[in-house]
Design a protein around this motif. Structure first.
Motif, PDB file in Angstrom:
ATOM      1  N   ASP A  97      -6.515  -5.384  -4.638  1.00 25.76           N
ATOM      2  CA  ASP A  97      -7.620  -5.428  -4.791  1.00 25.76           C
ATOM      3  C   ASP A  97      -8.340  -6.706  -4.301  1.00 25.76           C
ATOM      4  O   ASP A  97      -9.613  -6.763  -3.843  1.00 25.76           O
ATOM      5  CB  ASP A  97      -7.984  -5.416  -6.228  1.00 25.76           C
ATOM      6  N   GLN A 120     -11.623  -7.453  -1.640  1.00 20.32           N
ATOM      7  CA  GLN A 120     -12.608  -8.181  -2.033  1.00 20.32           C
ATOM      8  C   GLN A 120     -12.810  -9.414  -1.234  1.00 20.32           C
ATOM      9  O   GLN A 120     -14.184  -9.544  -0.832  1.00 20.32           O
ATOM     10  CB  GLN A 120     -12.432  -8.857  -3.677  1.00 20.32           C
ATOM     11  N   ARG A 152      -1.416  -3.889  -7.047  1.00 17.21           N
ATOM     12  CA  ARG A 152      -2.705  -3.435  -7.375  1.00 17.21           C
ATOM     13  C   ARG A 152      -3.521  -4.526  -7.041  1.00 17.21           C
ATOM     14  O   ARG A 152      -4.477  -4.903  -6.512  1.00 17.21           O
ATOM     15  CB  ARG A 152      -3.064  -2.499  -8.708  1.00 17.21           C
ATOM     16  N   ASP A 161       0.891  -1.217  -0.004  1.00 13.28           N
ATOM     17  CA  ASP A 161      -0.084   0.075   0.136  1.00 13.28           C
ATOM     18  C   ASP A 161       0.914   1.222  -0.046  1.00 13.28           C
ATOM     19  O   ASP A 161       0.590   2.260  -0.881  1.00 13.28           O
ATOM     20  CB  ASP A 161      -0.859  -0.085   1.251  1.00 13.28           C
ATOM     21  N   PRO A 207     -15.454  -3.080  -2.550  1.00 15.10           N
ATOM     22  CA  PRO A 207     -15.680  -3.456  -3.965  1.00 15.10           C
ATOM     23  C   PRO A 207     -17.409  -3.884  -4.295  1.00 15.10           C
ATOM     24  O   PRO A 207     -17.915  -3.736  -5.410  1.00 15.10           O
ATOM     25  CB  PRO A 207     -15.001  -4.536  -4.289  1.00 15.10           C
ATOM     26  N   GLU A 222      -9.769   5.035  -6.058  1.00 17.88           N
ATOM     27  CA  GLU A 222      -9.303   3.994  -6.271  1.00 17.88           C
ATOM     28  C   GLU A 222      -9.155   3.092  -4.784  1.00 17.88           C
ATOM     29  O   GLU A 222      -9.407   1.891  -4.923  1.00 17.88           O
ATOM     30  CB  GLU A 222      -7.575   4.224  -6.581  1.00 17.88           C
ATOM     31  N   ASP A 223      -8.979   4.021  -3.756  1.00 15.23           N
ATOM     32  CA  ASP A 223      -8.888   3.347  -2.749  1.00 15.23           C
ATOM     33  C   ASP A 223     -10.138   2.758  -2.226  1.00 15.23           C
ATOM     34  O   ASP A 223     -10.171   1.763  -1.333  1.00 15.23           O
ATOM     35  CB  ASP A 223      -8.077   4.320  -1.550  1.00 15.23           C
ATOM     36  N   ARG A 272     -11.139  -0.315  -3.712  1.00 14.97           N
ATOM     37  CA  ARG A 272     -10.420  -1.486  -3.302  1.00 14.97           C
ATOM     38  C   ARG A 272     -10.988  -2.007  -2.023  1.00 14.97           C
ATOM     39  O   ARG A 272     -11.103  -3.007  -1.576  1.00 14.97           O
ATOM     40  CB  ARG A 272      -8.924  -1.259  -3.355  1.00 14.97           C
TER      41      ARG A 272
END
Length: 284
Positions: free
Chosen positions: A74, A78, A70, A8, A117, A110-111, A114
């Protein structure tokens, strides 16, 4: 095994190009980010970052890691969302003022996707006053926008000055000629501040370009059509702050978060907390 916290920090460093800025956005000390990168390099046995006094950039190995990092983060988000007891699901309607979108919203979104989701995020971009009207009508759950100094609605995030911008930083209005303004249409907060400042100084002005898109305004200013105004941390590429006291000083604006009463409090707080932690510019 690779540490996800280290990944991160690596991705935030790649995004910002600065250890200091990465630390600010992550809400940790700069030394922590440095340690994360060092430990990640040790785990992989490769140098990932070039460091010197002028810039921070990724090595070839660092560039190769970006996509995998990434993907790992991700997937982690999830899995946590799928099995976590507090997983968030549903729709969240976010309204953001035009200038914020063009500068620092990408990383926040984006954060958020992630981490959550399963949340469907609907984004509306408009002038701050228009977003407030939409929220009053029940069309938005959370608004990130500007407000005038002295107003009290919303949760305060930060305050910064508005500055005059032009293609030429030495721009000076021609004598006995109305100042050419490039501005958002009413009810723009920035436009109102500018016009009131010029009227107080009894300076003639005329709007030579009106556009609801910041990219359109920026194109006009880059073409030399006139001057425009933006918060200091949001100066578009290709424009410069006008030097000296050729034009009147403008009042500051404040950026705020406004949740809608009755919206899903958990989802709103999840996004609000992320915005509050990442939105403040490094110079503030």
């Amino acid at each position: 095994m690779l540490n996800l916290h280290h990944l991160d920090s690596f991705l935030m460093l790649q995004r910002t190009g600065s250890f200091t800025e990465a630390a600010v956005r992550l809400g940790v000390g700069q030394s922590t980010v440095t340690q994360h990168i060092q430990r990640l390099e040790k785990s992989l046995g490769r140098q990932l970052v070039f460091r010197d006094t002028h810039q921070v950039r990724l090595t070839v190995d660092g560039e190769a890691l970006v996509g995998y990092a990434r993907g790992m983060l991700d997937l982690n988000g999830q899995v946590l969302s799928l099995f976590g007891e507090t997983r968030l699901r549903g729709r969240l309607r976010l309204g953001v003022s035009e200038d914020v979108v063009a500068n620092r919203l990408t990383g926040i979104l984006e954060d958020f996707i992630r981490l959550h989701p399963l949340v469907d995020l609907e984004l509306t971009v408009a002038l701050s006053a228009v977003l407030n009207q939409m929220q009053d009508a029940g069309d938005l759950d959370l608004v990130l926008a500007k407000r005038h100094i002295g107003e009290t609605h919303g949760k305060f995030l930060y305050r910064e000055p508005l500055v005059w911008l032009a293609r030429d930083p030495h721009f000076a209005p021609a004598k006995d000629t109305a100042l050419p303004l490039i501005a958002f249409p009413p009810p723009s907060i920035t436009r109102r501040v500018v016009q009131e400042a010029l009227d107080r100084e009894k300076l003639a002005w005329r709007v030579v370009c009106t556009c609801g898109s910041l990219s359109g305004l920026t194109a006009a200013a880059r073409a030399g059509m006139g001057v425009m105004v933006q918060p200091r941390s949001m100066v578009p590429e290709g424009l410069r702050e006008i030097a000296g006291d050729r034009l009147p000083r403008l009042e500051d604006v404040e950026f705020v978060l406004i949740p809608r009463r009755g919206a899903d409090a958990v989802m709103v707080e999840a996004l609000s907390s992320l915005i509050a932690a990442r939105i403040v510019p490094q110079s503030i």
